[in-house]
Design an enzyme around this catalytic site. Structure first.
Site, PDB file in Angstrom:
ATOM      1  N   MET A  40      13.617 -76.245  74.404  1.00 52.29           N
ATOM      2  CA  MET A  40      12.981 -77.096  75.410  1.00 52.29           C
ATOM      3  C   MET A  40      14.051 -77.678  76.312  1.00 52.29           C
ATOM      4  O   MET A  40      14.946 -78.388  75.851  1.00 52.29           O
ATOM      5  CB  MET A  40      12.176 -78.208  74.730  1.00 52.29           C
TER       6      MET A  40
ATOM      7  N   GLN B 115      18.742 -68.797  74.618  1.00 47.94           N
ATOM      8  CA  GLN B 115      17.612 -68.356  75.428  1.00 47.94           C
ATOM      9  C   GLN B 115      18.027 -68.172  76.882  1.00 47.94           C
ATOM     10  O   GLN B 115      18.598 -69.070  77.500  1.00 47.94           O
ATOM     11  CB  GLN B 115      16.448 -69.347  75.372  1.00 47.94           C
TER      12      GLN B 115
ATOM     13  N   CYS C 178       7.933 -70.328  80.102  1.00 48.93           N
ATOM     14  CA  CYS C 178       8.047 -71.606  80.813  1.00 48.93           C
ATOM     15  C   CYS C 178       7.017 -71.679  81.928  1.00 48.93           C
ATOM     16  O   CYS C 178       6.973 -70.808  82.802  1.00 48.93           O
ATOM     17  CB  CYS C 178       9.449 -71.776  81.388  1.00 48.93           C
TER      18      CYS C 178
ATOM     19  N   LYS D  77       9.919 -65.299  74.063  1.00 51.54           N
ATOM     20  CA  LYS D  77       8.959 -66.397  73.910  1.00 51.54           C
ATOM     21  C   LYS D  77       7.986 -66.304  75.079  1.00 51.54           C
ATOM     22  O   LYS D  77       8.406 -66.293  76.236  1.00 51.54           O
ATOM     23  CB  LYS D  77       9.648 -67.754  73.892  1.00 51.54           C
TER      24      LYS D  77
ATOM     25  N   ASN E 263       3.323 -70.625  67.774  1.00 55.76           N
ATOM     26  CA  ASN E 263       3.780 -71.838  68.443  1.00 55.76           C
ATOM     27  C   ASN E 263       2.621 -72.513  69.159  1.00 55.76           C
ATOM     28  O   ASN E 263       1.819 -71.853  69.801  1.00 55.76           O
ATOM     29  CB  ASN E 263       4.888 -71.462  69.444  1.00 55.76           C
ATOM     30  N   GLY E 264       2.551 -73.841  69.008  1.00 59.73           N
ATOM     31  CA  GLY E 264       1.533 -74.592  69.722  1.00 59.73           C
ATOM     32  C   GLY E 264       0.739 -75.522  68.840  1.00 59.73           C
ATOM     33  O   GLY E 264       0.076 -75.090  67.901  1.00 59.73           O
ATOM     34  N   ASP E 265       0.824 -76.827  69.108  1.00 60.27           N
ATOM     35  CA  ASP E 265       0.024 -77.856  68.440  1.00 60.27           C
ATOM     36  C   ASP E 265       0.341 -78.025  66.957  1.00 60.27           C
ATOM     37  O   ASP E 265      -0.567 -78.242  66.145  1.00 60.27           O
ATOM     38  CB  ASP E 265      -1.473 -77.575  68.612  1.00 60.27           C
TER      39      ASP E 265
ATOM     40  N   ARG F 104       6.872 -79.982  70.857  1.00 62.30           N
ATOM     41  CA  ARG F 104       6.670 -81.394  71.154  1.00 62.30           C
ATOM     42  C   ARG F 104       6.458 -82.252  69.907  1.00 62.30           C
ATOM     43  O   ARG F 104       6.724 -83.453  69.922  1.00 62.30           O
ATOM     44  CB  ARG F 104       5.476 -81.553  72.104  1.00 62.30           C
TER      45      ARG F 104
END
Length: 327
Positions: free
Chosen positions: A17, A70, A101, A141, A202-204, A227
C-alpha cells in the site's frame, strides 16, 4: 504455499500500500505474524531512470524474506529493464506487478487497474517482467475488473498464467468500487478455479474470523491483509491463531500499543529521516488510536507533529489520560 520455488512460511501476507507499507511498518507486521511482505509500488520508468526517491523504496529489512518488490507500469521495455534492476538492488525473492491500483492518476496512464481493461496488453506487460526477472518468480495483484459490467478477472488470470506468472493476488472489488461496498469473495473463487497457479485472496479481512471465512469461501491457500492492518498489526497474530483453531490473543493494552507505534516511527526516522517519518506518523498514529474514547484531542495534536520529541510528549499524555474500554 509455494510461489515458483519460494515457500511462504505462513498463509498471511501484508498487502502493498503506497504511503503505508514502508520498511518500518513491514518490520512490525513481520514480527507479529505476517509471513510475506511486499514493498510499496515502485515505478518501472523511475527505476530505469535511477530516480533517487525511488531506490529507497526497494530496501528490504534484515531477514525480510520471503518478500517481493512491487512494480507498476505498462511499457514492456521499461518493465523488463526495471525487473532486473529491482532484483539486483533489493535482493527480493519475488517480483509483483501492480494491476490493481484504482487511483485515477495511475489508471489514467494505463497502469494499475488500467491494465485490466486490456488483458492482451496486460499479458504482454507480465511477459516482459518475467523475461527481465531471469527466473525470479513473478506475481500479479489484480482486481475483478474495471466495473460490474466488465468483470474480466478470469480471462485476465488465464492470460497472465500463460505469460508465465507464478501466482495471483485478487482483490474482490472492481476498479470503480475503489474500496467501497463489500468484497466479492465468490469472484476470487472463480479466478482460483480457472487457473492452476496459486491465488491469494484479498479484501475485507478486518478480524480473525474474516481470515477463516475468506479462505473457506474462496478455496485459496493464503490471504493478504490490507486496510485491516492500519494501526492494528496484531491482526496477523490473531488471524494466525484463528486459522490454527487456537484461542485468539487479545490486542495488548493501549500503553503497549503506543510503544509499538513509537517504535515504528523511530524505525522510519532511522530509514528515511526524522522529518519524513514524523509527517507520515500523523496518519499512522491516528490509526492506532481508532476507537479509543476521547482521543480527538490527541489526534489533533498528532496531525501537526514534526519531531520525535513531539511524538514522545503526545505519547506520554495518551498513556496518562486515555483508556481502552476493552481493557
Amino acid at each position: 504455499m509455494k510461489i515458483g520455488g519460494v515457500t511462504l512460511p505462513s498463509p498471511l501476507a501484508l498487502a502493498p500500500m503506497a504511503g503505508v507499507t514502508d520498511l518500518a511498518f513491514r518490520q512490525i507486521c513481520r514480527e507479529l505474524g505476517a509471513g510475506y511482505t511486499v514493498t510499496e509500488m515502485v515505478s518501472a520508468k523511475a527505476l530505469c531512470y535511477q530516480d533517487k526517491k525511488t531506490v529507497p523504496l526497494l530496501r528490504l529489512g534484515e531477514g525480510e524474506h520471503p518478500a517481493a518488490v512491487q512494480l507498476f507500469g505498462s511499457e514492456e521495455e521499461s518493465l523488463e529493464r526495471a525487473a532486473g534492476r529491482a532484483i539486483e538492488l533489493s535482493g527480493c525473492d519475488i517480483l509483483d506487478i501492480n494491476m490493481g491500483c484504482p487511483v485515477p492518476k495511475i489508471c489514467s496512464n494505463g497502469d494499475g487497474s488500467g491494465l485490466a481493461r486490456d488483458p492482451e496488453k496486460a499479458a504482454r506487460a507480465a511477459a516482459a517482467v518475467v523475461r527481465g526477472a531471469g527466473g525470479t518468480p513473478v506475481t500479479v495483484k489484480m482486481r475483478l475488473g474495471w466495473d460490474r459490467g466488465h468483470l474480466n478477472a478470469v480471462e485476465l488470470a488465464k492470460r497472465l498464467e500463460d505469460a508465465g506468472v507464478a501466482a495471483l493476488t485478487v482483490h474482490g472489488r472492481t476498479k470503480v468500487q475503489m474500496y467501497s461496498g463489500t468484497a466479492d469473495w465468490e469472484g476470487i473463487a472463480a479466478v482460483r478455479e480457472a487457473v492452476s497457479i496459486p491465488v491469494i485472496a484479498n479484501g475485507d479481512v478486518f478480524s480473525p474470523q474474516d481470515a477463516v471465512k475468506i479462505l473457506k469461501r474462496t478455496g485459496c491457500q493464503a490471504l493478504m491483509i490490507g486496510r485491516g492492518a492500519f494501526g492494528n498489526p496484531w491482526l496477523f497474530q490473531q488471524c494466525a491463531a484463528a486459522l490454527k483453531g487456537e484461542p485468539i490473543p487479545p490486542r495488548p493494552p493501549l500503553a503497549e500499543r503506543c510503544d509499538t507505534v513509537v517504535r515504528q516511527i523511530e524505525l522510519a526516522a532511522e530509514y528515511k529521516g526524522e522529518r519524513i517519518a514524523c509527517l507520515e506518523a500523523r496518519k499512522h498514529y491516528a490509526w492506532y488510536l481508532k476507537g479509543i474514547p476521547y482521543a480527538g484531542y490527541y489526534k489533533e495534536q498528532i496531525s501537526s507533529v514534526s519531531t520525535l520529541e513531539d511524538i514522545y510528549k503526545i505519547t506520554k499524555g495518551i498513556k496518562r489520560d486515555l483508556r481502552d474500554p476493552e481493557e
